[in-house]
Design a protein around this motif. Structure first.
Motif, PDB file in Angstrom:
ATOM      1  N   ARG A  94      43.818 -65.654 -78.266  1.00 35.77           N
ATOM      2  CA  ARG A  94      44.421 -66.382 -77.154  1.00 35.77           C
ATOM      3  C   ARG A  94      45.822 -66.856 -77.500  1.00 35.77           C
ATOM      4  O   ARG A  94      46.391 -67.683 -76.803  1.00 35.77           O
ATOM      5  N   ASN A 119      42.184 -64.355 -68.409  1.00 35.38           N
ATOM      6  CA  ASN A 119      41.361 -65.525 -68.078  1.00 35.38           C
ATOM      7  C   ASN A 119      41.008 -65.511 -66.598  1.00 35.38           C
ATOM      8  O   ASN A 119      41.775 -65.011 -65.771  1.00 35.38           O
ATOM      9  N   GLU A 173      54.238 -68.106 -73.462  1.00 39.84           N
ATOM     10  CA  GLU A 173      52.901 -68.620 -73.131  1.00 39.84           C
ATOM     11  C   GLU A 173      51.928 -67.440 -73.152  1.00 39.84           C
ATOM     12  O   GLU A 173      52.143 -66.446 -72.452  1.00 39.84           O
ATOM     13  N   GLY A 194      48.218 -69.066 -69.816  1.00 42.65           N
ATOM     14  CA  GLY A 194      48.552 -70.223 -68.968  1.00 42.65           C
ATOM     15  C   GLY A 194      47.554 -70.380 -67.827  1.00 42.65           C
ATOM     16  O   GLY A 194      47.831 -70.034 -66.685  1.00 42.65           O
TER      17      GLY A 194
HETATM   18  C1  GLC Z   1      45.542 -70.637 -75.301  1.00 40.59           C
HETATM   19  C2  GLC Z   1      46.902 -70.310 -74.734  1.00 40.59           C
HETATM   20  C3  GLC Z   1      46.938 -70.336 -73.218  1.00 40.59           C
HETATM   21  C4  GLC Z   1      45.726 -69.646 -72.642  1.00 40.59           C
HETATM   22  C5  GLC Z   1      44.470 -70.247 -73.219  1.00 40.59           C
HETATM   23  C6  GLC Z   1      43.190 -69.602 -72.680  1.00 40.59           C
HETATM   24  O1  GLC Z   1      45.316 -71.992 -75.434  1.00 40.59           O
HETATM   25  O2  GLC Z   1      47.906 -71.188 -75.237  1.00 40.59           O
HETATM   26  O3  GLC Z   1      48.114 -69.708 -72.745  1.00 40.59           O
HETATM   27  O4  GLC Z   1      45.722 -69.744 -71.237  1.00 40.59           O
HETATM   28  O5  GLC Z   1      44.461 -70.060 -74.599  1.00 40.59           O
HETATM   29  O6  GLC Z   1      43.073 -68.242 -73.061  1.00 40.59           O
END
Ligand code: GLC
Ligand code: UDP
Length: 385
Positions: free
Chosen positions: A124, A177, A293, A296
């Motif tokens: 991630r 996600n 990122e 996000g």
């Molecule tokens: C991590 C990343 C973020 C992502 C999350 C879930 O914390 O920083 O960008 O959305 O994982 O996968």
């Protein structure tokens, strides 16, 4: 029959990675469990969803492993090996180890070898570009090539960074996600007005929200600098300093919010567990990360709340937000570009409504919790067979 999975995470604080694992672990809870190396809110959230949690005491030694440090000290290495041996023992009744963070992957990779078990890494993070030291990137990528049967990347950008760092491309599957839309669907029609009344923000004030943990790379300072030059605008800053070392940044933000250019216009709410309703109080949501990122989640959440997003172009963000279609992208760290984008939206309510409508449709079609669970399930089935 699905595999029995032992999920592993090093932290029990609730970041986006943990919010996502909460859904994955819940969907697999019948034959699975989650190992955490410390106790905290994530453990309680998992148990609240009926997921079995096993706590292994090892957080202290892992905290010495820093993302951006060079090589770890001998003490941390010894502690990591010890933890891996304990994890290998705990993992025996399961078919598969599934690590949710780089630190837990390091331990799981060693444990997997000791217990002769397959290890999946849900990656991630963007390995590189200021997030991690080169030594750490080299170490985790070598471990992945040596012992992971699959790397699940939360975006194409995350996958590409892994491969660019030397990771084997054949290991990687991208699973974006997905966010459960139910809490957004359940919001009552008067929520926006109710939240504004609670916060003392008049209905006609243009309110810009930022929903991220307080860390310098999330770029809240850029948002505050932009708002400082927009005297009629107010900012809602939601999120807490979750991890060690983030407290000074929170103090800096709170200090900045008190400066004459901003005083009375910045609402810092700390960490909250009612993000969907707070999102609806905003006119626009800003995601200001100054480093790439990885995905996000909050971008999808803003779209599900029917709020347009102004986000920085980098990492996985362009995979989530289509510039000019479902949101607006600006260069990272560019106060002026952010201010101009916000100003343009403020003057054009019809565009705001159109972006929000398309964003909501896009989020539901492309980033549903179900499609994420199906993607993870496919990987698990392939590995288990
Ligand atoms: C991590 C990343 C973020 C992502 C999350 C879930 O914390 O920083 O960008 O959305 O994982 O996968
Ligand atoms: N979040 C939350 N309370 C807060 C701030 C954030 O519940 O006060 C949630 C937010 O809704 C999102 C997650 O934390 O689901 C952050 O995930 P994201 O992927 O945006 O960023 P990360 O922190 O993982 O880098």
């Amino acid at each position: 029959m699905t595999a029995s999975i032992l999920f592993v995470d090093h932290t029990a604080m609730m970041g986006g990675a943990q919010h996502s694992l909460l859904d994955i672990a819940e969907a697999n809870r019948a034959r699975s469990a989650v190992v955490l190396f410390e106790d905290g809110p994530f453990a309680r959230a998992l148990e609240g969803r009926g997921v079995r949690v096993l706590r292994l005491d090892g957080g202290g030694s892992l905290r010495q492993l820093k993302k951006r440090s060079a090589l770890p000290g001998l003490g941390a290495l010894v502690a990591t090996v010890r933890l891996a041996r304990t994890l290998a023992r705990v993992a025996r009744p399961f078919d598969l180890l599934y690590a949710n963070s780089p630190k837990s992957f390091v331990v799981a990779a060693l444990a997997g070898r000791l217990a002769h078990m397959p290890v999946v890494w849900h990656l991630r993070d963007i390995l590189g570009e200021g997030h991690f030291s080169r030594a750490n990137v080299r170490a985790v990528v070598s471990l992945a090539n040596w012992s992971a049967v699959r790397v699940v990347a939360n975006s194409r950008a995350t996958a590409d960074a892994f491969v660019a760092a030397g990771g084997r491309a054949s290991l990687v599957t991208v699973v974006h996600n997905g966010i459960d839309a139910a809490p957004f669907d359940a919001l009552a029609p008067g929520t926006r007005a109710a939240v504004r009344a609670e916060l003392g923000i008049p209905d006609d004030v243009f309110l810009v929200g930022c929903f991220s943990r307080l860390h310098p790379w999330k770029g809240q300072t850029v948002l505050l600098d932009a708002v400082a030059r927009m005297p009629d605008v107010q900012a809602l800053v939601v999120g807490g300093a979750l991890f060690s070392g983030e407290a000074p940044y929170e103090a800096e933000l709170r200090g900045r919010a008190q400066l004459p250019a901003l005083a009375g216009r910045v609402h810092m709410l700390g960490a909250r567990d009612d993000v969907p309703r707070l999102l609806t109080a905003c006119d626009v949501v800003v995601h200001a990360s100054v480093l790439a990122e990885p995905f996000g989640r909050v971008l999808v959440e803003a779209m599900l709340a029917g709020r347009p997003v102004v986000a920085t172009r980098g990492g996985g963000v362009p995979e989530v937000v289509c510039d000019g279609e479902t949101g607006v992208l600006v260069p990272p760290g560019d106060v002026r570009a952010l201010r101009e984008a916000l100003d343009a939206l403020r003057r054009d309510p019809a565009r705001v409504a159109a972006l929000a409508r398309r964003g909501a449709d896009h989020a539901r079609a492309r980033f549903s919790r179900e499609s994420m669970l199906a993607g993870v399930h496919r990987v698990i089935l392939e590995v288990a067979s």
